[in-house]
Design an enzyme around this catalytic site. Structure first.
Site, short mmCIF file in Angstrom:
data_model
loop_
_atom_site.label_atom_id
_atom_site.label_comp_id
_atom_site.label_asym_id
_atom_site.label_seq_id
_atom_site.Cartn_x
_atom_site.Cartn_y
_atom_site.Cartn_z
N GLY A 9 -10.65 -5.64 -3.53
CA GLY A 9 -9.47 -4.88 -3.97
C GLY A 9 -8.20 -5.78 -3.76
N GLY A 14 -4.67 -5.25 -0.58
CA GLY A 14 -5.99 -6.02 -0.42
C GLY A 14 -5.14 -7.59 -0.37
N ARG A 33 -10.55 -6.43 -9.62
CA ARG A 33 -11.16 -5.54 -10.68
C ARG A 33 -10.48 -6.29 -12.03
NH1 ARG A 33 -9.10 -1.10 -13.14
NH2 ARG A 33 -10.67 0.08 -14.14
N PHE A 83 -11.72 5.55 -5.93
CA PHE A 83 -12.63 4.68 -6.14
C PHE A 83 -13.79 3.89 -5.34
CE2 PHE A 83 -8.72 4.14 -8.78
CZ PHE A 83 -9.20 4.97 -9.91
N LYS A 103 -6.58 4.55 2.44
CA LYS A 103 -6.24 5.83 3.29
C LYS A 103 -6.00 7.15 2.39
CE LYS A 103 -2.51 3.22 5.99
NZ LYS A 103 -1.27 2.67 5.96
N LYS A 187 -0.90 11.52 6.60
CA LYS A 187 0.84 10.88 6.59
C LYS A 187 1.13 10.72 5.20
CE LYS A 187 0.39 6.69 5.52
NZ LYS A 187 1.11 6.03 4.27
N ASP A 240 2.44 5.34 11.38
CA ASP A 240 2.49 5.31 10.16
C ASP A 240 3.33 6.39 9.53
OD1 ASP A 240 1.90 4.11 7.66
OD2 ASP A 240 -0.15 4.61 7.74
N THR A 244 6.37 6.07 6.81
CA THR A 244 6.33 6.41 5.32
C THR A 244 7.40 7.50 5.09
OG1 THR A 244 4.36 7.09 5.94
CG2 THR A 244 4.18 5.31 4.52
N ARG A 251 5.22 4.28 -1.71
CA ARG A 251 5.05 5.19 -2.83
C ARG A 251 4.96 6.60 -2.86
NH1 ARG A 251 1.00 0.96 -3.76
NH2 ARG A 251 0.33 1.81 -1.81
N VAL A 275 -0.79 3.07 -6.53
CA VAL A 275 -1.30 4.52 -6.30
C VAL A 275 -0.53 5.14 -5.38
CG1 VAL A 275 -2.81 3.43 -4.38
CG2 VAL A 275 -3.49 5.49 -5.60
N1 NAI Z 1 0.46 -1.03 -0.19
C1 NAI Z 1 0.46 -0.78 0.78
O1 NAI Z 1 1.53 -1.09 1.47
C2 NAI Z 1 -0.73 -0.28 1.63
C3 NAI Z 1 -1.66 0.53 1.10
N2 NAI Z 1 -2.84 1.03 1.72
C4 NAI Z 1 -4.01 1.82 1.12
O2 NAI Z 1 -4.69 0.83 0.42
C5 NAI Z 1 -5.41 1.21 -0.57
C6 NAI Z 1 -5.18 0.39 -1.95
O3 NAI Z 1 -3.69 0.54 -2.11
P1 NAI Z 1 -3.14 -0.61 -2.92
O4 NAI Z 1 -3.68 -1.80 -2.51
O5 NAI Z 1 -1.78 -0.50 -2.29
O6 NAI Z 1 -3.18 -0.41 -4.24
P2 NAI Z 1 -2.03 -0.65 -5.45
O7 NAI Z 1 -1.42 0.27 -5.87
O8 NAI Z 1 -1.20 -1.90 -5.24
O9 NAI Z 1 -3.24 -0.93 -6.72
C7 NAI Z 1 -4.11 -0.13 -7.30
C8 NAI Z 1 -5.38 -0.64 -7.07
O10 NAI Z 1 -6.32 0.41 -7.75
C9 NAI Z 1 -7.21 -0.41 -8.33
N3 NAI Z 1 -7.61 0.33 -9.41
C10 NAI Z 1 -7.45 0.97 -10.52
N4 NAI Z 1 -8.45 1.56 -11.18
C11 NAI Z 1 -9.54 1.53 -10.46
C12 NAI Z 1 -10.92 1.81 -10.60
N5 NAI Z 1 -11.40 2.42 -11.82
N6 NAI Z 1 -11.93 1.48 -9.75
C13 NAI Z 1 -11.40 0.62 -8.55
N7 NAI Z 1 -10.21 0.18 -8.36
C14 NAI Z 1 -9.39 0.62 -9.12
C15 NAI Z 1 -6.46 -1.52 -8.76
O11 NAI Z 1 -7.49 -2.67 -9.25
C16 NAI Z 1 -5.71 -2.03 -7.66
O12 NAI Z 1 -6.29 -2.82 -6.76
C17 NAI Z 1 -4.95 2.77 -0.75
O13 NAI Z 1 -5.68 3.69 -0.15
C18 NAI Z 1 -3.51 2.87 -0.01
O14 NAI Z 1 -3.19 4.11 0.81
C19 NAI Z 1 -2.85 1.17 3.18
C20 NAI Z 1 -1.80 0.30 3.94
C21 NAI Z 1 -0.65 -0.26 3.24
O1 13P Z 2 0.21 3.31 3.94
C1 13P Z 2 1.24 2.60 3.71
C2 13P Z 2 2.08 1.93 5.01
O2 13P Z 2 1.49 2.28 6.00
C3 13P Z 2 1.91 2.51 2.58
O3 13P Z 2 2.49 3.77 2.00
P1 13P Z 2 2.61 4.30 0.59
O4 13P Z 2 1.12 4.06 -0.04
O5 13P Z 2 3.10 5.35 0.55
O6 13P Z 2 3.27 2.99 -0.25
#
Ligand code: NAI
Ligand code: 13P
Length: 332
Positions: A9, A14, A33, A83, A103, A187, A240, A244, A251, A275
């Protein structure tokens, strides 16, 4: 430099985790992807789609072929919660450590990520990484601490912690995978609520009240599902939640802000490639809470708002009109 780790990812999180792992010169194999992203990461060392602020280490190599990661002993799984099942089912089976970093709750089934992964990858040794971690800060090397909950206990921690810890990235051990998952999933929904409060201009007192009463909901739900209170009071829960609920870098908070200003969920989410997990988690969380008799009025209110059942001002009025009660009632 440590052994090569795979990251599945290449969204913001990621990519940031890959950058943290590569910060000491370690090699990282990152599955993206989007084919254009694979090309951009390998040739320009950037991710303009999901993490435009970061200049990535040259020891991060991207691939679009999940099979290439199959030989690696440790994989971080960082795709959005909805996903996870489809991506993990495409991964060749094998005995390896898989660290779940998403998450959320699967909307169609109500399963936590741990259960989704355990069903699809029964040979994997699962762990959960969760905590207050804005991706852009981790990618910039700013100090960050997380919970690393290991289903395999201390033996798994001994394998994983040296591979994941860096000078600015500090995991803390837990064996409470359910608590770590519930903290992160709940959260996100509460961050939407805090954004609504901000969007309606209701002030700092209201936000603090929401964080404290929201935490009481997280605790009630977590305890009902077998989480430990001390896990939820730690980095992956309260930590967390505070992060947030306090920043437009979230987001989920930003989604709530837009709802508070009168936009519908569809309008607020339109055109976004990133997302906001809370939008998918809220309805299924509210449904599970109702089914299990867990009182979660803030979560239920977010759900009403996302469904467009009432304007934000009315939803808040209804929340404030609930009968007065003891602060600790039903929390034990
Ligand atoms: N961005 C952050 O600061 C943090 C995010 N997270 C968690 O990490 C996870 C991923 O979030 P982000 O990396 O922020 O995503 P992002 O919002 O930056 O990007 C969206 C992701 O969804 C993927 N995607 C879209 N359609 C898809 C499909 N059909 N199949 C598989 N993948 C698909 C894209 O390739 C991309 O990797 C979430 O559960 C989020 O809550 C956890 C901690 C921090
Ligand atoms: O999980 C996160 C920080 O710990 C990121 O939060 P958001 O997905 O709301 O941007």
């Amino acid at each position: 430099m440590r052994g090569k780790v795979g990251v599945i990812g290449a969204g913001a999180w990621g990519t940031a985790l890959a950058q943290s792992l590569a910060s000491d010169g370690s090699e990282v194999l990152l599955w993206a992807r989007e084919s254009e992203l694979v090309a951009e990461i390998n040739s320009k060392h950037g991710n303009s789609l999901f993490l435009p602020s970061a200049r990535l280490a040259e020891t991060i190599r991207a691939t679009g072929d999940l099979g290439e990661l199959a030989a690696l002993p440790v994989l971080l799984l960082v795709v959005p919660a909805q996903f996870l099942a489809s991506v993990i089912s495409e991964l060749p089976r094998g005995e390896r450590d898989v660290v779940l970093c998403s998450k959320g709750i699967e909307a169609a089934t109500g399963r936590l990520m741990f259960d989704v992964a355990a069903d699809a990858a029964p040979d994997a040794r699962l762990a959960v990484l969760s905590g207050p971690t804005f991706a852009h800060e981790v990618a910039a090397g700013l100090p960050t601490a997380v919970t690393l909950a290991c289903s395999g206990g201390e033996a798994q921690w001994d394998r994983l912690s040296p591979l994941i810890a860096r000078s600015g990235f500090r995991p803390y051990y837990s064996d409470d995978v359910i608590g770590a998952e519930i903290g992160g999933a709940v959260k996100n929904v509460l961050a939407i609520a805090c954004g609504v409060v901000e969007g309606l201009g209701l002030g700092q007192n209201a936000r603090a009240a929401l964080i404290a009463r929201g935490f009481a909901e997280m605790l009630r739900f977590g305890l009902a599902r077998g989480a430990r209170a001390e896990t939820l009071s730690g980095l992956c829960g309260l930590g967390d939640l505070v992060l947030t609920c306090s920043s437009t870098s979230s987001r989920n908070f930003s989604l709530g802000l837009a709802l508070g200003k009168g936009l519908s969920a569809a309008e607020a989410l339109a055109g976004k490639n990133s997302v906001a997990e809370g939008a998918a988690t809220a309805p299924v969380l509210a449904q599970i809470a109702t089914h299990e008799g867990v009182d979660m009025p803030i979560v239920q209110s977010v759900c009403r708002l996302l469904k467009g059942e009432a304007p934000a001002g009315v939803v808040v009025e209804d929340l404030l009109a609930r009968p007065l009660r003891a602060e600790q009632e039903a929390d034990t």
